[in-house]
Design a protein around this motif. Structure first.
Motif, mmCIF file in Angstrom:
data_model
loop_
_atom_site.group_PDB
_atom_site.id
_atom_site.type_symbol
_atom_site.label_atom_id
_atom_site.label_comp_id
_atom_site.label_asym_id
_atom_site.label_seq_id
_atom_site.Cartn_x
_atom_site.Cartn_y
_atom_site.Cartn_z
ATOM 1 N N SER A 5 11.911 0.249 -2.407
ATOM 2 C CA SER A 5 12.079 -0.349 -1.836
ATOM 3 C C SER A 5 12.369 -2.414 -1.621
ATOM 4 N N ASP A 7 15.483 0.205 1.740
ATOM 5 C CA ASP A 7 14.668 0.683 1.475
ATOM 6 C C ASP A 7 15.464 1.571 0.522
ATOM 7 N N LYS A 54 10.030 -6.159 4.944
ATOM 8 C CA LYS A 54 10.786 -5.523 4.162
ATOM 9 C C LYS A 54 12.446 -5.303 4.790
ATOM 10 N N THR A 112 12.227 6.232 -4.038
ATOM 11 C CA THR A 112 10.849 5.891 -3.720
ATOM 12 C C THR A 112 11.198 3.793 -3.892
ATOM 13 N N PRO A 155 0.455 -1.482 0.190
ATOM 14 C CA PRO A 155 0.064 -0.189 0.368
ATOM 15 C C PRO A 155 0.525 1.646 0.056
ATOM 16 N N GLU A 156 2.461 0.924 0.644
ATOM 17 C CA GLU A 156 2.463 2.234 0.906
ATOM 18 C C GLU A 156 3.765 2.533 -0.793
ATOM 19 N N LYS A 157 3.342 1.724 -1.929
ATOM 20 C CA LYS A 157 4.239 1.894 -3.068
ATOM 21 C C LYS A 157 3.021 2.015 -4.605
ATOM 22 N N ASN A 176 7.448 3.951 -7.052
ATOM 23 C CA ASN A 176 6.277 4.431 -6.918
ATOM 24 C C ASN A 176 6.362 4.896 -8.947
#
Ligand SMILES: *[C@@H]1O[C@H](CO)[C@@H](O)[C@H](O)[C@H]1NC(C)=O
Ligand SMILES: *[C@@H]1O[C@H](CO)[C@@H](O)[C@H](O)[C@H]1NC(C)=O
Ligand SMILES: *[C@@H]1O[C@H](CO)[C@@H](O)[C@H](O)[C@H]1NC(C)=O
Ligand SMILES: CC(=O)N[C@H]1CO[C@H](CO)[C@@H](O)[C@@H]1O
Length: 327
Positions: A118, A136, A133, A116, A83-85, A105
């Protein structure tokens, strides 16, 4: 040698007849299309699990999905959404049934948002995929194809910067491992994408470069990934080159995205087109290739497509991304 090895109709005949052979019972449906998504869906990368499942990353949604090619019919489901990408890129296995996945992104309209991307780990060993993860990658412009140097070191192509970066999966530390002109984007290219797909075989790093239309290799150190030999361009006729895979016999199967074709480079250096053609809908925008790794799909080459989103067939036709099998 330069011409297609056989045309579309010969390929279709080959496919339908070979699927009917009793030596490959129930492996695939009659059609060579394994699975097709809704339009638009750009499949960016593909990797095979040891059980034959095909992991696919989607670039226009931040999703890692799985296709079960042996099902009747083949089915698919989501493994994970980030969701963060905005997008998912390369996939590679770095420990038995543990895969590294890049997400960041990117949009086809605005391109990559630098820094952006990761790197994540997706572990299938407990039955349910466990996603965590690794790191980053703020210093990279963006990540694309990937290969594991060993079970603690992952290499990825930063296509926009035009270098190869290594990541320590334990510490998450990333450093530029290989820099060379043949990895960089050609200035003024329509798609400013340099090194794209990467694979390690027999001590060599094989790599494609989209903007230079090349397929290349260089000997690298098994410890540090530093280049130890000269940079060799194996062909400069790989127009629209994207990602690729290398079979156990050393043959490279190479996706030529913008010309809707899969090419083959034999170990002796013969380069030819083997599937699809510029105006055919067999393979609109092939992005990546994986060679089957189970008994059931030995000799099968799977190609993933974007549905022609970067260059519609005859300028108008696009479809959902799909996975196509051929022999
Ligand atoms: C990247 O995309 C995510 C998800 O849409 C968003 O939350 C984040 O702000 C974006 N980061 C940048 C730097 O654009
Ligand atoms: C492909 O389609 C384009 C646009 O319709 C046309 O100009 C070209 O001649 C076609 N090429 C082939 C090989 O059919
Ligand atoms: C473009 O190709 C699609 C798919 O083959 C076809 O349905 C359509 O009629 C073609 N359009 C033109 C203008 O050639
Ligand atoms: C077609 C093309 O751009 N070829 C280039 C590949 O990269 C080498 C540098 O490593 C250039 O010399 C070629 O011109």
């Amino acid at each position: 040698m330069h011409a297609p090895m056989f045309g579309l109709s010969a390929l279709a005949f080959f496919l339908t007849t070979s699927w009917a052979l009793p030596s490959r019972p129930h492996a695939f449906t009659e059609s060579n299309n394994i699975y097709e998504y809704a339009n638009p869906t750009w499949i960016e990368n593909i990797a095979a699990r040891s059980n034959g499942d095909l992991l696919v990353s989607i670039i226009d949604r931040p999703e890692l999905r799985v296709i079960h090619p042996f099902g009747h019919p083949p089915s698919e489901s989501e493994i994970h959404s980030f969701p963060e990408k905005v997008s998912c890129f390369g996939i590679t296995e770095y420990k038995p049934d543990v895969f590294a996945v890049l997400a960041g992104n990117y949009t086809s309209k605005n391109g990559i948002v630098p820094g952006t991307t990761s790197l994540y780990s997706v572990d299938f060993n407990s039955g349910t995929p466990v996603v965590s993860k690794i790191a980053d990658l703020p210093e990279s412009e963006g990540g694309n194809g990937m290969a594991a140097l060993n079970d603690n070191t992952i290499l990825f192509a930063d296509s926009w910067k035009g270098n190869v970066v290594k990541v320590d999966t334990g510490t998450g530390k990333s450093t530029v491992a290989i820099e060379h002109e043949s990895l960089t984007p050609l200035s003024g290219a329509i798609f400013p994408i340099g090194v794209n797909g990467i694979k390690i075989r027999n001590g060599y790093l094989y790599y494609s470069n989209l903007s230079r239309a090349t397929f290349n290799r260089v000997k690298i150190s098994a410890e540090t990934a530093a280049a130890t030999g000269r940079f060799e361009t194996l062909t400069d006729r790989a127009t629209g080159v994207d990602d690729f895979d290398i079979a156990t016999d050393g043959t490279a199967y190479i996706a030529l995205n913008t010309v809707n074709t899969i090419a083959k480079l034999s170990p002796s250096g013969d380069f030819g087109l083997i599937a699809g053609s510029l105006n055919s809908t067999l393979l609109p925008g092939p992005t990546a290739v994986v060679v089957g790794r189970t008994k059931r799909d030995k000799g099968v080459v799977y190609a993933a497509t974007s549905g022609g989103l970067a260059g519609p067939i005859n300028g108008t036709y696009t479809e959902g991304g799909k996975v196509v099998a051929f022999d």
